[in-house]
Design a protein around this motif. Structure first.
Motif, PDB file in Angstrom:
ATOM      1  N   THR B  54       0.752  -0.928   0.010  1.00  0.00           N
ATOM      2  CA  THR B  54      -0.064   0.068   0.157  1.00  0.00           C
ATOM      3  C   THR B  54       0.834   1.287   0.074  1.00  0.00           C
ATOM      4  OG1 THR B  54      -1.725  -1.209   1.127  1.00  0.00           O
ATOM      5  CG2 THR B  54      -1.765   1.431   1.184  1.00  0.00           C
ATOM      6  N   LEU B  57       1.942   1.614  -3.583  1.00  0.00           N
ATOM      7  CA  LEU B  57       0.910   2.251  -4.242  1.00  0.00           C
ATOM      8  C   LEU B  57       0.681   3.788  -4.108  1.00  0.00           C
ATOM      9  CD1 LEU B  57      -1.358   0.713  -6.075  1.00  0.00           C
ATOM     10  CD2 LEU B  57      -2.491   1.154  -4.325  1.00  0.00           C
ATOM     11  N   SER B  58       0.956   4.152  -2.941  1.00  0.00           N
ATOM     12  CA  SER B  58       0.657   5.468  -2.387  1.00  0.00           C
ATOM     13  C   SER B  58       1.764   6.300  -2.944  1.00  0.00           C
ATOM     14  CB  SER B  58       0.600   5.599  -1.047  1.00  0.00           C
ATOM     15  OG  SER B  58      -0.238   4.764  -0.181  1.00  0.00           O
ATOM     16  N   ALA B  61       0.829   6.793  -6.515  1.00  0.00           N
ATOM     17  CA  ALA B  61      -0.037   7.504  -6.806  1.00  0.00           C
ATOM     18  C   ALA B  61       0.205   9.229  -6.340  1.00  0.00           C
ATOM     19  CB  ALA B  61      -1.160   7.036  -6.102  1.00  0.00           C
ATOM     20  N   THR B  63       0.397  10.203  -3.600  1.00  0.00           N
ATOM     21  CA  THR B  63      -0.164  10.648  -2.241  1.00  0.00           C
ATOM     22  C   THR B  63       0.790  10.939  -1.071  1.00  0.00           C
ATOM     23  OG1 THR B  63      -1.096   8.652  -1.901  1.00  0.00           O
ATOM     24  CG2 THR B  63      -2.486  10.082  -2.871  1.00  0.00           C
ATOM     25  N   LEU B  64       1.848   9.827  -1.415  1.00  0.00           N
ATOM     26  CA  LEU B  64       3.062   9.841  -0.245  1.00  0.00           C
ATOM     27  C   LEU B  64       4.271  10.340  -1.101  1.00  0.00           C
ATOM     28  CD1 LEU B  64       2.789   6.526   2.017  1.00  0.00           C
ATOM     29  CD2 LEU B  64       2.208   8.982   2.723  1.00  0.00           C
ATOM     30  N   PHE B  96      -8.848   5.983  -9.591  1.00  0.00           N
ATOM     31  CA  PHE B  96      -8.611   5.310  -8.207  1.00  0.00           C
ATOM     32  C   PHE B  96      -9.722   4.294  -8.050  1.00  0.00           C
ATOM     33  CE2 PHE B  96      -6.055   9.050  -7.521  1.00  0.00           C
ATOM     34  CZ  PHE B  96      -4.835   8.562  -6.810  1.00  0.00           C
ATOM     35  N   PHE B  98     -10.953   2.014  -4.852  1.00  0.00           N
ATOM     36  CA  PHE B  98     -10.506   2.008  -3.518  1.00  0.00           C
ATOM     37  C   PHE B  98     -11.105   0.523  -2.882  1.00  0.00           C
ATOM     38  CE2 PHE B  98     -10.930   6.537  -4.075  1.00  0.00           C
ATOM     39  CZ  PHE B  98      -9.610   6.798  -4.117  1.00  0.00           C
ATOM     40  N   GLN B  99     -10.479   0.150  -1.796  1.00  0.00           N
ATOM     41  CA  GLN B  99     -10.845  -1.143  -1.312  1.00  0.00           C
ATOM     42  C   GLN B  99     -12.283  -1.121  -0.847  1.00  0.00           C
ATOM     43  OE1 GLN B  99      -8.406  -2.318   1.767  1.00  0.00           O
ATOM     44  NE2 GLN B  99      -9.197  -4.139   2.432  1.00  0.00           N
ATOM     45  N   ILE B 173      -5.205   2.982 -10.357  1.00  0.00           N
ATOM     46  CA  ILE B 173      -4.806   2.480  -9.347  1.00  0.00           C
ATOM     47  C   ILE B 173      -5.862   1.692  -8.638  1.00  0.00           C
ATOM     48  CG2 ILE B 173      -3.834   2.965  -6.895  1.00  0.00           C
ATOM     49  CD1 ILE B 173      -1.717   3.939  -8.558  1.00  0.00           C
ATOM     50  N   ASP B 175      -6.779  -0.479  -5.384  1.00  0.00           N
ATOM     51  CA  ASP B 175      -6.338  -1.124  -3.940  1.00  0.00           C
ATOM     52  C   ASP B 175      -7.256  -2.238  -3.366  1.00  0.00           C
ATOM     53  OD1 ASP B 175      -5.310  -1.338  -1.684  1.00  0.00           O
ATOM     54  OD2 ASP B 175      -6.256   0.178  -0.640  1.00  0.00           O
TER      55      ASP B 175
END
Lengths: 396, 243
Positions: B54, B57-58, B61, B63-64, B96, B98-99, B173, B175
């Protein structure tokens, strides 16, 4: 995005209802309490409202319209001699006891007006004629007084009913007969006693020959003479106090008798504190309930805001979404609250108690405060969302 | 298995280090993580919990932001970009899934799909038309005005996929896209994602624990202790008990 923001807000009806309840209650409390406060305070300068004259002259020690310090009758001639005065008429005001036919006593505000000019006479009579005041032992009573001083009797159903005074009825003031020749419509007074109008000369009889009965002088400036300038001239020439009669309490003019009366009561009574506490309570309740509810709304939507952030919405967009939501709720809550305040106010006006005056300033100030509450709520939400890492959307 | 244009690299990370906290509480999530995904490819990131899937992945993406290393997505270096630039990049190029779907329950299905378009500033009417077309594409025509909560899990994930693709992103992406779905529905969703990946202008990166869907991957990157352990084309080469 703003439309979606609104749909998010309206989609959660339970939360929206809670939010609107908080905001509406806050707006209601602030608007209603402030309007009643200004209604009650507007009663403090009722004499200026009811007795219409461009300039009032009083003893220099007088501080407000209900504070009569009798002057000598000769002061009237001194005022009449001031350059720019078209005419000046005497006015008497005093609190007296009226003895009703059933032996009951009622507190009244006796107003003595000039019998020649009727300067200061009530503008509207619902019964009778003002000229009849020149007949012996005659008075004019206001509508509320006619009701208050009316005869209480039992109706057909056994319930008590009040038969209001009417033209021709009599009562006594200091053992002197007062015969009603008219019923007038005037605003009620802060002091509570109904207005009983008679002639200035006759007040000397009703007050048992008081040496000084000249409470105020009503003055008309000559055409083209500025009332404020004439006030200054009267004060300079006579040493008396002269006031203008505008009833705009927001005015900065130190000459306004109404304004001075209003602020005298503001400073010397606990009324502003009492009502101010209720208004402050409304504000705090609004901030607490709305802030908490909106915060809870934001918390519930936090993961969606995080997702929107991850999808590429900047904080500016999200902040504007939250502001749109908060201000929309604020406007709706304000509308509901002020609407309820108006409805309550109308019911009050019909009953006559308590007085209700919603100045435009109250409307706008309440709107500003409710939007302020919304802004605080939105800022709390914005801070929360700004601290959310977009990466949290990948953490389940 | 690969399309003709699949050789061009879509995503590349080199020497990524990522850690959280400091001192005794320091946790290293990625250690010199090198990863590549090609255009037109569906690649899965697999590995045991806590291996850094994760986090990687972030990072991909945007986001990190990693402490060290480089990240390149469709030729654009992400390391060194400001938060505002990263936000703009995500808005234009990333989709995106998302889970937990993250569909906004108070909005209609159509409005949920419109969100990425409206973030981009697309006109309302255009956004409505595009969102409708995308919903039709994922088999949800007629469900536009309903609320997400009224849909089944599989339908909700289709909405999420429609939302992820409506603005035609280069990088999709996903998740754990099938974690809330049963086997058949998961397979349908993955078939749809795989079909959508078949474009030289697109790449799909899927993080998953669900070995039932490994067969949909062009390649599978197995992670362990914050780095890519190996990349395989055949899922049978993986020890699924270990995942």
């Amino acid at each position: 995005m703003y439309r979606l923001a609104l749909n998010m807000l309206f989609g959660d009806r339970a939360k929206l209802a809670m939010l609107l309840c908080g905001l509406a209650f806050s707006a209601l409390l602030m608007a209603q309490q402030t309007s009643v406060f200004f209604g009650i305070m507007s009663w403090t300068y009722t004499p200026v409202h009811n007795i219409r004259a461009p300039i009032w002259v009083s003893d220099p020690m007088v501080e407000q319209a209900n504070d009569a310090k009798p002057m000598r009758d000769t002061d009237l001639y001194r005022v009449r001699s001031v350059d720019g005065v078209a005419w000046a008429a005497p006015l008497h005001t005093s609190f007296l006891q009226a003895r009703m036919q059933d032996g009951n006593f009622k507190l009244i505000t006796m107003v003595g007006i000039d019998a020649d000019t009727f300067a200061g006479a009530p503008a509207v009579l619902s019964q009778g004629r003002i000229e009849d005041l020149r007949l012996p032992n005659t008075v004019i009573v206001d509508e509320w007084g006619a009701q208050l001083m009316g005869r209480v009797t039992k109706g057909p159903d056994g319930k008590e009913v009040v038969i209001p005074l009417k033209v021709g009825d009599t009562f006594e003031v200091n053992d002197l007969e007062a015969r009603i020749v008219g019923i007038c419509k005037v605003r009620r007074a802060f002091t509570g006693g109904p207005f009983v109008y008679t002639t200035y000369d006759r007040t000397k009889l009703y007050t048992l020959g008081a040496r000084r009965t000249l409470s105020f002088m009503l003055v008309e400036p000559q055409p083209g003479v500025d009332p404020a300038k004439l006030c200054a001239r009267i004060e300079a020439d006579t040493g008396l106090k002269a006031w203008t009669s505008e009833t705009v309490i927001w005015s900065w003019s130190d000459l306004s008798l109404a304004r001075n009366t209003f602020w005298w009561f503001w400073k010397n009574t606990g009324i502003p504190f009492s009502f101010g506490t209720a208004v402050a309570l409304g504000l705090f309740v609004g901030i607490a309930v709305s802030g908490q509810t909106f915060y809870s709304f934001v918390l519930e939507n936090l993961k969606y805001f995080a997702a929107i952030k991850a999808m590429g919405a900047g904080m500016g967009v999200i902040a504007r979404m939250l502001l749109v939501q908060a201000f929309t709720a604020g406007l709706l809550g304000f509308g509901l609250g002020v609407g309820m305040a108006q409805a309550i106010g109308r019911a009050m006006i019909e009953k006559g108690m308590p007085p209700f005056v919603m100045f435009p300033q109250i409307f706008w100030a309440t709107l500003a405060l409710v939007l302020g509450i919304s802004l605080v709520s939105a800022i709390i939400g914005i801070i929360k969302v700004s601290r959310v890492d977009a990466a949290t959307v990948f953490r389940g | 298995m690969s399309t003709p244009a699949a050789h061009a690299v879509a995503v590349r990370t080199r020497g990524i280090d990522m850690f959280f906290g400091d001192g005794e509480t320091k946790v290293t999530a990625l250690k010199q993580a090198d990863f590549e995904a090609n255009r037109g490819e569906l690649i899965m990131l697999v590995g045991p919990s806590g291996c850094g899937k994760t986090t990687l992945l972030s990072v991909i993406a945007g986001t990190l932001t990693p402490q060290t290393g480089t990240v390149e997505v469709f030729g654009q270096r992400l390391d060194g970009l400001s938060q505002e630039e990263l936000t703009t990049f995500r808005r234009k190029h990333l989709g995106f899934v998302f889970q937990s779907f993250n569909l906004i329950p108070t909005l209609t299905v159509l409005e949920n799909v419109m969100v990425p378009l409206l973030i981009q500033g697309t006109a309302q009417a255009v956004a409505v038309a595009k969102a409708r077309a995308m919903l039709e594409k994922v088999g949800l025509k007629g469900r536009e005005e309903g609320r997400p909560n009224a849909l089944s899990g599989g339908q909700q994930q289709r909405v999420a996929i429609a939302r992820a693709l409506v603005h035609e992103p280069s990088l999709l992406i996903c998740d754990e896209p099938t974690s809330a779905l049963d086997k058949d529905t998961g397979a349908q969703i993955m078939q749809m994602v795989r079909d959508l990946s078949r474009s030289p202008e697109r790449c799909v990166v899927v993080v998953t624990h669900d070995h039932r869907i490994f067969r949909f991957a062009d390649r599978i990157a197995e992670m362990e202790d914050g780095r890519i352990r190996r990349v395989v084309e055949d899922a049978s080469l993986l020890d699924t008990n270990h995942l």
